[in-house]
Design a protein around this motif. Structure first.
Motif, PDB file in Angstrom:
ATOM      1  N   TRP A   1     -14.450   7.248  -6.455  1.00  0.00           N
ATOM      2  CA  TRP A   1     -13.112   7.522  -5.924  1.00  0.00           C
ATOM      3  C   TRP A   1     -12.799   6.658  -4.712  1.00  0.00           C
ATOM      4  N   TYR A   2     -13.778   6.522  -3.810  1.00  0.00           N
ATOM      5  CA  TYR A   2     -13.567   5.654  -2.643  1.00  0.00           C
ATOM      6  C   TYR A   2     -13.291   4.223  -3.100  1.00  0.00           C
ATOM      7  N   GLY A   3     -14.025   3.762  -4.102  1.00  0.00           N
ATOM      8  CA  GLY A   3     -13.795   2.414  -4.608  1.00  0.00           C
ATOM      9  C   GLY A   3     -12.425   2.246  -5.217  1.00  0.00           C
ATOM     10  N   LEU A   4     -11.929   3.265  -5.941  1.00  0.00           N
ATOM     11  CA  LEU A   4     -10.600   3.188  -6.550  1.00  0.00           C
ATOM     12  C   LEU A   4      -9.504   3.152  -5.485  1.00  0.00           C
ATOM     13  N   VAL A   5      -9.667   3.947  -4.431  1.00  0.00           N
ATOM     14  CA  VAL A   5      -8.658   3.940  -3.366  1.00  0.00           C
ATOM     15  C   VAL A   5      -8.625   2.581  -2.687  1.00  0.00           C
ATOM     16  N   ALA A   6      -9.804   2.010  -2.412  1.00  0.00           N
ATOM     17  CA  ALA A   6      -9.848   0.687  -1.793  1.00  0.00           C
ATOM     18  C   ALA A   6      -9.197  -0.358  -2.692  1.00  0.00           C
ATOM     19  N   ALA A   7      -9.479  -0.279  -3.998  1.00  0.00           N
ATOM     20  CA  ALA A   7      -8.875  -1.225  -4.936  1.00  0.00           C
ATOM     21  C   ALA A   7      -7.360  -1.063  -4.972  1.00  0.00           C
ATOM     22  N   SER A   8      -6.880   0.181  -4.874  1.00  0.00           N
ATOM     23  CA  SER A   8      -5.442   0.430  -4.864  1.00  0.00           C
ATOM     24  C   SER A   8      -4.782  -0.239  -3.669  1.00  0.00           C
ATOM     25  N   ILE A   9      -5.438  -0.161  -2.514  1.00  0.00           N
ATOM     26  CA  ILE A   9      -4.872  -0.773  -1.303  1.00  0.00           C
ATOM     27  C   ILE A   9      -4.884  -2.291  -1.423  1.00  0.00           C
ATOM     28  N   HIS A  10      -6.020  -2.834  -1.891  1.00  0.00           N
ATOM     29  CA  HIS A  10      -6.099  -4.291  -2.021  1.00  0.00           C
ATOM     30  C   HIS A  10      -5.057  -4.810  -3.012  1.00  0.00           C
ATOM     31  N   SER A  11      -4.757  -4.035  -4.033  1.00  0.00           N
ATOM     32  CA  SER A  11      -3.811  -4.505  -5.046  1.00  0.00           C
ATOM     33  C   SER A  11      -2.400  -4.619  -4.493  1.00  0.00           C
ATOM     34  N   LEU A  12      -2.101  -3.906  -3.397  1.00  0.00           N
ATOM     35  CA  LEU A  12      -0.757  -3.986  -2.821  1.00  0.00           C
ATOM     36  C   LEU A  12      -0.427  -5.400  -2.360  1.00  0.00           C
ATOM     37  N   THR A  13      -1.454  -6.113  -1.872  1.00  0.00           N
ATOM     38  CA  THR A  13      -1.193  -7.470  -1.386  1.00  0.00           C
ATOM     39  C   THR A  13      -0.799  -8.407  -2.524  1.00  0.00           C
ATOM     40  N   ASN A  14      -1.174  -8.065  -3.761  1.00  0.00           N
ATOM     41  CA  ASN A  14      -0.828  -8.929  -4.881  1.00  0.00           C
ATOM     42  C   ASN A  14       0.666  -8.896  -5.185  1.00  0.00           C
ATOM     43  N   ASN A  15       1.368  -7.890  -4.656  1.00  0.00           N
ATOM     44  CA  ASN A  15       2.803  -7.779  -4.898  1.00  0.00           C
ATOM     45  C   ASN A  15       3.621  -8.634  -3.939  1.00  0.00           C
ATOM     46  N   ILE A  16       2.957  -9.285  -2.975  1.00  0.00           N
ATOM     47  CA  ILE A  16       3.665 -10.097  -1.984  1.00  0.00           C
ATOM     48  C   ILE A  16       3.496 -11.559  -2.356  1.00  0.00           C
ATOM     49  N   SER A  17       4.592 -12.223  -2.711  1.00  0.00           N
ATOM     50  CA  SER A  17       4.526 -13.635  -3.078  1.00  0.00           C
ATOM     51  C   SER A  17       4.253 -14.477  -1.840  1.00  0.00           C
TER      52      SER A  17
END
Length: 405
Positions: free
Chosen positions: A362-378
């Motif tokens: 679960w901790y790994g999934l939350v961290a991955a969720s946060i890191h994925s937010l940066t992919n939405n910024i061109s």
């Protein structure tokens, strides 16, 4: 060439080297570091040479005498010597003998002299051992009428603190008044503290324990030799008091935020509360919880809390997002994930069930969720945000993360 004093006191990731140093240095790069005997900074893959400097080494003794001779000529010290009728040679010889080549001991005594706490005509009363010097001071502080109400709480709060803190923060932690807290920090404890200020000279002073040996005593470690038994009563008393300080810090912030980690009701209604004490809780609350083995509370804090309207949300993430400290949140997630993984390994090694495996995932999934937010910024948007200084106003997708967490 990187020269670092006190590498044994630098922060490090579990299993890594201090300061984020790589195990193998690039060609042409050298690190010269000092550390106390018995506290190596870690294993390296690069060639290394260890040179031991003994306290009674003739070269070290010569350095002490040269240093004290120079210090004796300083205006403040020279004035005190003249007033007490003590010659420079007497001062140098006596202090060099009492401190026995231990530089931090020498630093403490000189600070006492400069601040008017110890007279230059009383150097013969100094013990010939650093740990005896600590306990002598503790005995003297204990005799002060406000030791139990101010002195001990301030000292142990500083031992528990994860960074230098202001007198106002200390007041919050010990529920004390500002004037006596400042008196202890600026006078009684001053030789044992490091004091820092921001670039603005009007900023409040920030205090921290100066040396690791004092911090170790406050955390319950006795002297590392046969004389340790003489200091053990103080070490045990201070260990209990410093542990209590960790709990006071934790409970104070949780009360401010609205209760237990699972119910941060006040914080959910006012995320600005997280900026209290310059955001100390955002940086270190999880570390204090870990120090006291409150891993269930860490899980609730990091993975979801009840908001003021009764819904489940990641309030702690929202607070970090609002105050631009997502890196701290990710560090805490990694800390919690490593602990969960260690528990999994221990459970499996004992032939039991991996009770914390779900938490590790679960901790790994939350961290991955946060890191994925940066992919939405061109890259174009990122360039414009930086060039216009609008980065802090990015409306991160809190709703999506709240749902995921």
């Amino acid at each position: 060439m990187l020269v670092v004093d006190g590498l044994d006191e630098a922060d490090r990731v579990a299993g890594g080297l201090p300061l984020g140093l790589p195990g193998r240095l690039p060609a042409g790069v050298f690190v010269i570091g000092t550390y106390r005997t018995g506290s190596p900074p870690g294993r390296t893959d690069s060639p290394k040479t260890v040179i031991t400097i003994g306290a009674k080494d003739p070269a070290n003794t010569a350095d002490v005498i040269e240093f004290l001779t120079r210090v004796a000529g300083e205006e403040v010290i020279a004035g005190k010597l003249a007033e007490a009728g003590v010659t420079r040679d007497q001062f140098v010889d006596q202090l060099a003998q009492r401190c026995s080549g231990v530089w931090v001991y020498l630093r403490y005594v000189l600070a006492e002299i400069r601040h008017g706490i110890r007279g230059v005509d009383r150097l013969d009363a100094l013990p010939a051992d650093l740990w005896d010097y600590y306990t002598d001071n503790l005995d003297a502080w204990q005799a002060r009428p406000d030791w139990l109400t101010v002195g001990a709480p301030v000292l142990t709060a500083l031992a528990a603190a994860r960074e230098p803190v202001t007198a106002s923060t200390l007041c919050r932690w010990i529920a004390g008044d500002l004037a006596p807290v400042r008196r202890w920090c600026d006078f009684v404890l001053r030789p044992f503290l490091a004091v820092a200020r921001n670039a603005d000279p009007r900023s409040a002073a920030r205090y921290s324990i100066y040396h690791a040996s004092m911090r170790e005593l406050l955390h319950g470690d006795a002297a590392p030799d046969g004389a340790g038994d003489a200091h053990r009563p103080w070490a045990e008393t201070l260990h209990r008091a410093t542990t209590d300080a960790h709990f006071r810090i934790i409970d104070g912030y949780l009360a401010l935020f609205g209760g237990a980690p699972a119910e941060l009701i006040s914080l959910s209604r006012n995320l600005g509360l997280a900026a209290t004490d310059d955001g100390y809780a955002l940086r270190h609350l999880v570390a204090h919880l870990a120090h006291t083995d409150r891993w269930t509370d860490i899980r609730q804090l990091l993975l979801g809390s009840i908001t003021g309207d009764g819904h489940l949300a990641n309030v702690w993430y929202q607070a970090h997002d609002t105050h631009d400290s997502i890196d701290n949140y990710l560090d805490d997630l990694n800390h919690a994930r490593r602990h969960a993984a260690e528990c999994v390994d221990a459970d499996l090694a004992a032939g039991g069930l991996a009770a914390t495996l779900a938490d590790e995932i679960w901790y790994g999934l939350v961290a991955a969720s946060i890191h994925s937010l940066t992919n939405n910024i061109s890259s174009d948007l990122l360039e414009q945000l930086v060039s216009t200084s609008m980065w802090l106003s990015i409306p991160w997708n809190r709703g999506g993360l709240r749902y995921a967490a």
